[in-house]
Design an enzyme around this catalytic site. Structure first.
Site, PDB file in Angstrom:
ATOM      1  CE  LYS A  52      71.494 -41.073  36.448  1.00  0.00           C
ATOM      2  NZ  LYS A  52      71.091 -40.336  37.637  1.00  0.00           N
ATOM      3  CD  GLN A  96      73.112 -38.838  40.506  1.00  0.00           C
ATOM      4  OE1 GLN A  96      72.904 -38.880  39.293  1.00  0.00           O
ATOM      5  NE2 GLN A  96      72.610 -39.722  41.346  1.00  0.00           N
ATOM      6  CG  ASP A 119      65.869 -37.164  37.606  1.00  0.00           C
ATOM      7  OD1 ASP A 119      66.007 -38.257  37.033  1.00  0.00           O
ATOM      8  OD2 ASP A 119      66.768 -36.608  38.266  1.00  0.00           O
TER       9      ASP A 119
END
Ligand code: NAD
Length: 297
Positions: A52, A96, A119
């Site tokens: 990422k 994460q 997200d």
């Protein structure tokens, strides 16, 4: 001829559009910035985070890599997130998955400022998605929706079976495909581990999305002639090669390809689009927070 949907090519198109947005933001003095927060010792998570970070750098998004010891008190993570929430120069925040057991998942998703929640896991953003008023679309479902649109799949009134009801893939995707408007209007059946006779559902579907995390759960005998298959699964299977494994999906590609009119491969299907849509959400967040208009791809 079966159309093998090229996720790498679709993702490259999105990324090119993102680079233009970054340029527009840059001209207005804004550098979009994504902060990733990692609090676990799993190699796979560290790999995802570094991918990422690299993706951001490639399109000109600044990337910040926050690491917290997995045995540190939960408050250390929440303090770090609060700090990122407060900093104007940070536009997107991603914690994460997974976090350690002593850091409750529900607290983590609620801790991120919804405006920076790239997200789209915060309850406010989940609610907005369900209410057909999304701020951010979660990356994997959004990528899938784009792949289907690119492949010319008409979802209006189509029978779609989504296999898997996770918070990050199956459930939001089912909502998005059943929602009103472009990329929606499908009749969606959401199957999961308690579904009785999965094959009976998949066999009557125009579109099957497999997101169960079970190696080759779906094969050609479970599909109708001419259906469209989206394989979200990423499963490691032991192999005597350099890595010691190979990646396979939730679909038995060879037998499914005999039946399908279009199918996504693993790797090279949904995965690259998930990564591209994170960049999309980061740029969208930067644009909305700064009031600088961009032409999102
Ligand atoms: P998860 O484990 O959170 O959820 C799996 C879901 O599948 C559950 O709802 C479960 O009920 C259902 N399921 C499990 N076994 C089943 C069975 N035999 N029949 C029917 N349903 C069954 O998984 P997730 O996070 O949604 O991920 C699913 C898969 O997709 C994993 O392989 C993951 O690695 C992959 N994934 C890929 C991407 C990508 O970008 N390509 C992104 C996220 C997840």
């Amino acid at each position: 001829m079966t159309n093998v949907i090229d996720g790498n090519a679709a993702a490259a198109d999105v990324r090119a559009g993102i680079e233009d947005c970054v340029e527009t933001l840059g001209a207005a003095g804004v550098t979009p910035r994504l902060a990733t927060v990692l609090m676990n010792d799993q190699q796979a998570s560290a790999t995802y985070v570094s991918m990422k970070q690299q993706d951001c750098e490639e399109v000109g998004i600044a990337a910040e890599d926050v690491r917290i010891d997995s045995d540190a008190p939960a408050e250390e993570l929440f303090d770090a997130v609060a700090d990122l929430n407060a900093r104007e120069s940070v536009h997107g925040i991603l914690v994460q998955d997974p976090t350690p057991e002593h850091v409750p998942d529900e607290r983590v998703t609620s801790a991120v400022d919804p405006a920076k929640d790239v997200d789209a896991f915060h309850p406010e953003n989940v609610g907005r998605l369900v209410a057909d008023r999304p701020r951010f679309r979660p990356c994997t479902p959004h990528g899938i929706q784009r792949l289907l649109a690119n492949a010319g799949v008409d979802l209006d009134g189509a029978d779609v079976v989504v296999v898997g009801r996770s918070k990050i893939v199956g459930k939001p995707l089912a909502n998005m495909l059943a929602g009103r408007g472009d990329g929606g209007n499908a009749t969606v059946t959401l199957c999961h581990s308690h579904t009785d006779d999965l094959a009976a559902h998949t066999r009557r579907a125009d579109v099957v999305v497999a997101a169960a995390g079970v190696t080759e759960l779906i094969d050609g005998s479970m599909l109708s002639e001419g259906c469209v298959v989206v394989d979200v699964g990423i499963n490691r299977v032991d192999e005597t090669n350099e890595k010691g494994y190979r990646l396979v999906g939730d679909v038995d590609f060879e037998s499914a390809k005999q039946k399908a009119s279009a199918i996504t491969p693993v790797p090279g299907g949904v995965g690259p689009m998930t990564r591209a849509m994170l960049l999309y959400n980061t740029v969208k967040a930067a644009s909305e927070q700064t009031g600088v208009d961009v032409d999102l791809p």
